[in-house]
Design a protein around this motif. Structure first.
Motif, PDB file in Angstrom:
ATOM      1  N   ASP A 211     115.470 -77.194  71.731  1.00 22.12           N
ATOM      2  CA  ASP A 211     115.902 -77.904  71.203  1.00 22.12           C
ATOM      3  C   ASP A 211     117.501 -78.186  72.167  1.00 22.12           C
ATOM      4  O   ASP A 211     117.883 -79.864  71.864  1.00 22.12           O
ATOM      5  N   ARG A 249     107.688 -78.798  67.936  1.00 16.05           N
ATOM      6  CA  ARG A 249     108.804 -77.875  67.715  1.00 16.05           C
ATOM      7  C   ARG A 249     109.033 -77.128  66.354  1.00 16.05           C
ATOM      8  O   ARG A 249     109.563 -75.469  66.378  1.00 16.05           O
ATOM      9  N   ASP A 253     109.232 -73.585  64.819  1.00 12.20           N
ATOM     10  CA  ASP A 253     110.720 -73.191  64.288  1.00 12.20           C
ATOM     11  C   ASP A 253     110.137 -72.144  63.298  1.00 12.20           C
ATOM     12  O   ASP A 253     110.541 -70.549  62.893  1.00 12.20           O
TER      13      ASP A 253
END
Length: 785
Positions: A211, A249, A253
């Motif tokens: 992140d 990403r 998640d």
């Protein structure tokens, strides 16, 4: 005493902006003073002397040109013919105030509006404006055009030589290197997620690292000169790479938050391992700037995974189906990132992409070829970006029109009032105007105080020294070096005082010195600043903040339409044939460009919160989930599905798309209406075992093939992820002092549609998506202000 004096000096010199300011001050002296002194004191041509120093000063002081040293040199040299055209136009249009003002409006708008083309044009904008401003004032002397062009040429060439060889600026860190670090961090996160699925849980510290790395790779965080903001294929490919890595990403998640009660699918874990290796390869290529020669094994791993997934569809739990779809989405994102990165590094599009032979910029498969830009002519890419921003809703258009009107008005005022140094009026307007009225107002106070201080010092010097040009010639380099170097630590007031004193010294050597020159400078700054302030107050006074809410809401409204259009395009053969010549994502992409431009300007304005409010970031994430997720779906399924979905599953999938579209529209309405008056809702749930489209697919109703099941699974995974992001947009805090909390879904559930959404797409009829009017922009039904 000496130690006490040296301590403040050392603190000033340690300021982070001092080295760069000192470098530019040295360039200004080295590029501007030799030509000025040569023509003023050796050849006696004051016109050439003036244009020599003002040809070098804008490039040395104001221009920020991107790229390594050779590229910067080529850019600065390209400014020379443009400068010739602008000086010629200004010289000829000085015949009357109205002609000069009309030319000022045209030049001001064109030069400022070119900012849509990225930092290379933006970096030269101030120089181009000044190259027209200086010659457009009386006396009208077209016979001096040769001297003006010769002086300008000398100044620009000296500026190029100083920038290249005298204390050269180190090559900046290219954006691809920042993107390489983010890609490597996501590769680490991919490896950790694969282990997390195998082990059945555990902490994921790599998630926070990914992140942070992706946050650092945002275009708004990069230095202005290194942002991939131009319409070129290179910059579009870099943005495409970043979006694909972010998509990976996001899928990770979902896998980390919602692994499901079943053990992880070994084939999905293997695919994640291949995804990790592909991302590491992409990171290495971006880091070195050289594309690899070995083929990427990820496409073969995807094909093998699809074969295994298709063979084991019967009897597979819905949780496993969705888990596999999300893992495949991550792998597709990595494959897309690799192909886009190779385009950015100079390779052509991958096989099967780009326009067919004989086509110029078209797509072999309209709506699905996301790499068509790689082979499109450069002029087409620039024309497409120009059309996007050629609207009053674009902040680039607003800034250009505001500045052009202010400069034209200032030129008329100079003619009406017969001000002796009108150049200073337009220079004040040009340098003090900001993109919002509040920022312009904040800049006026320090500018006026600095001008008064600098003019006072100049008046005392002129009164004491008198008409002795050599004294001013000796003082000018020291004033430039000291004044410009100490600008960053001492603030804008000091900088304005240094500019005032330097300009007075220049003009004192060209005409009889008089202390009244300081009065003229103060008056000119007052007039120019007042015109800029009035223009900023009357024309879009809120700047980027004024357009941001509407642009973000319009972006999400177009994304809501895209959710339904893409779902129909995938599942309905008749609809697919009707839309075969169109791109269902084109309106959403257009709205995305406008929203991103507004957000980038909003971040540069001083009068917003200390940090960007989190709901804007969440809204951008939701829109990207729609656009980039849909691109992957269309690439994967549009050509592979030969028969339309049976009526039951098609209706269920259409119903789900309608529910998700409504969730995205609610997020858009929340951006228009401001902070919510009701308590924020938590992230919605849409458990896999209750999904209507998935249940109808796994029930194996008549007419459903394996390809149909895979299409439903992948489309449902995309839509539910979009709904999850849309609800997070509504729940995101409007103030940065309120921490954003991300609630993890309980084991066995997956983030998806909004509160109260029916489990089956057919059980309740979804509300209709609001229609679009006027060229694809949301109509009154969307709640647009």
């Amino acid at each position: 005493m000496a130690a006490g004096v040296s301590t403040p000096v050392r603190r000033l010199l340690r300021h982070e902006g001092v080295p760069q300011a000192a470098r530019r001050a040295v360039w200004t002296v080295a590029a501007g003073c030799p030509g000025f002194y040569l023509f003023r004191y050796v050849t006696g041509d004051s016109v050439m002397a003036l244009y020599a120093i003002f040809g070098a000063l804008p490039l040395a002081v104001f221009c920020r040109v991107p790229g390594p040293a050779p590229q910067r040199t080529r850019t600065l040299l390209a400014a020379l013919p443009v400068g010739w055209v602008l000086v010629t136009a200004g010289t000829l249009l000085a015949v009357s105030p109205w002609a000069a003002a009309a030319g000022m409006f045209a030049v001001g708008f064109a030069v400022s509006f070119c900012g849509f083309g990225g930092p290379r044009l933006t970096g030269l904008a101030m120089a181009f404006q000044l190259y027209y401003v200086l010659p457009c004032f009386p006396p009208y002397e077209p016979g001096t055009l040769g001297s003006r062009l010769a002086g300008l040429t000398t100044g620009i060439l000296l500026a190029v030589l100083a920038e290249r060889f005298l204390w050269p600026e180190p090559d900046p860190v290219p954006y691809r290197a920042v993107l390489a670090r983010a890609t490597a961090a996501v590769a680490d996160y991919t490896s950790a997620t694969a282990y997390h699925l195998e082990a059945g849980g555990g902490a994921l510290p790599e998630r926070e690292a990914a992140d942070r790395a992706l946050a650092a790779a945002r275009v708004s965080r990069a230095p202005v000169t290194e942002r991939p903001a131009s319409p070129s294929a290179h910059d579009r490919a870099l943005n495409h790479t970043r979006a694909a890595v972010r998509h990976v990403r996001d899928q990770l998640d979902r896998l980390a938050d919602c692994p499901g009660p079943l053990p992880a699918d070994p084939d999905a874990v293997t695919l994640l391992r291949h995804t990790e290796l592909s991302l590491r390869s992409v990171a290495g290529e971006l880091r070195t700037g050289t594309a690899g020669t070995h083929p990427d094994p990820l496409p073969a791993a995807l094909a093998a995974f699809d074969a295994v997934r298709a063979a084991g569809l019967r009897g597979t739990a819905t949780e496993r189906l969705r888990q596999d779809a999300v893992a495949r989405g991550a792998a597709e994102g990595a494959r897309l990132a690799g192909e886009a990165a190779r385009i950015a590094l100079g390779h052509g599009p991958p096989a099967g992409h780009g326009p067919p032979a004989g086509d110029t910029g078209g797509s072999a498969r309209p709506g699905t070829d996301v790499f068509a830009y790689a082979t499109a002519p450069a002029y087409r890419l620039w024309w497409q970006r120009l059309r996007v921003h050629l609207t009053p809703h674009s902040v680039h258009f607003q800034n250009a029109l505001r500045l052009a009107a202010a400069l034209a008005c200032a030129r008329l005022v100079v003619g009406v009032l017969d001000l002796s140094h009108g150049f200073w009026v337009l220079l004040a307007t040009l340098s003090l105007m900001r993109t919002s009225a509040a920022d312009t107002r904040a800049a006026l106070g320090p500018a006026f105080a600095g001008t008064v201080a600098g003019a006072a010092v100049a008046a005392l010097m002129l009164y004491a020294v008198g008409d002795r040009p050599l004294v001013y010639a000796v003082a000018m380099p020291f004033v430039i070096l000291i004044g410009f170097t100490l600008g960053p630590p001492l603030g804008p007031g000091w900088t304005q005082a240094a500019y005032t004193l330097a300009f007075v010294l220049v003009f004192s050597q060209l005409a009889t010195a008089d202390w009244h020159l300081s009065e003229v400078r103060i008056l000119d700054v007052l007039v120019g600043g007042a015109i800029g302030a009035v223009a900023g107050l009357l024309a879009w006074p809120r700047g980027g903040r004024g357009e941001l809410g509407r642009d973000m809401a319009d972006y999400l409204a177009e994304c809501a339409v895209a959710c339904r259009a893409v779902t129909a395009l995938l599942g309905d053969d008749r609809f697919r044939r009707e839309r075969s010549q169109g791109d269902p994502l084109r309106p959403a992409r257009r709205a995305m460009y406008l929203a991103e431009a507004s957000f980038a300007q909003y971040l540069t304005e001083r009068m917003h919160c200390r940090r960007p409010e989190q709901h804007w970031e969440a809204a951008l994430a939701t829109g990207r989930a729609v656009v980039h997720g849909a691109e992957l779906l269309l690439m994967t399924h549009q050509d592979g599905l030969r028969e339309p979905l049976p009526p039951g599953p098609a209706a269920a999938l259409t119903g789900l798309a309608g529910q998700v579209a409504q969730e995205v529209l609610r997020a858009a309405d929340s951006l228009r209406s401001g902070p919510p008056s009701e308590p924020r809702t938590t992230v919605s749930r849409y458990p896999a075992e209750e999904s209507g489209p998935l249940r109808r697919a796994t029930d194996r109703q008549p007419g459903i093939s394996d390809a149909h099941v895979l299409l439903i699974v992948d489309t449902e995974a995309w839509l539910t992820g979009v709904a999850h992001d849309a609800v997070r947009t509504r729940a995101a805090p409007r103030r940065t002092d309120v921490p954003a909390t991300r609630r993890a879904d309980p084991p066995g559930s997956w983030p998806a549609a909004g509160p109260g959404a029916a489990a089956d797409g057919l059980r309740h009829r979804p509300p209709p998506v609001r229609p679009r009017h006027g060229g694809g922009r949301p109509g009154p039904g969307t709640g647009r202000a």
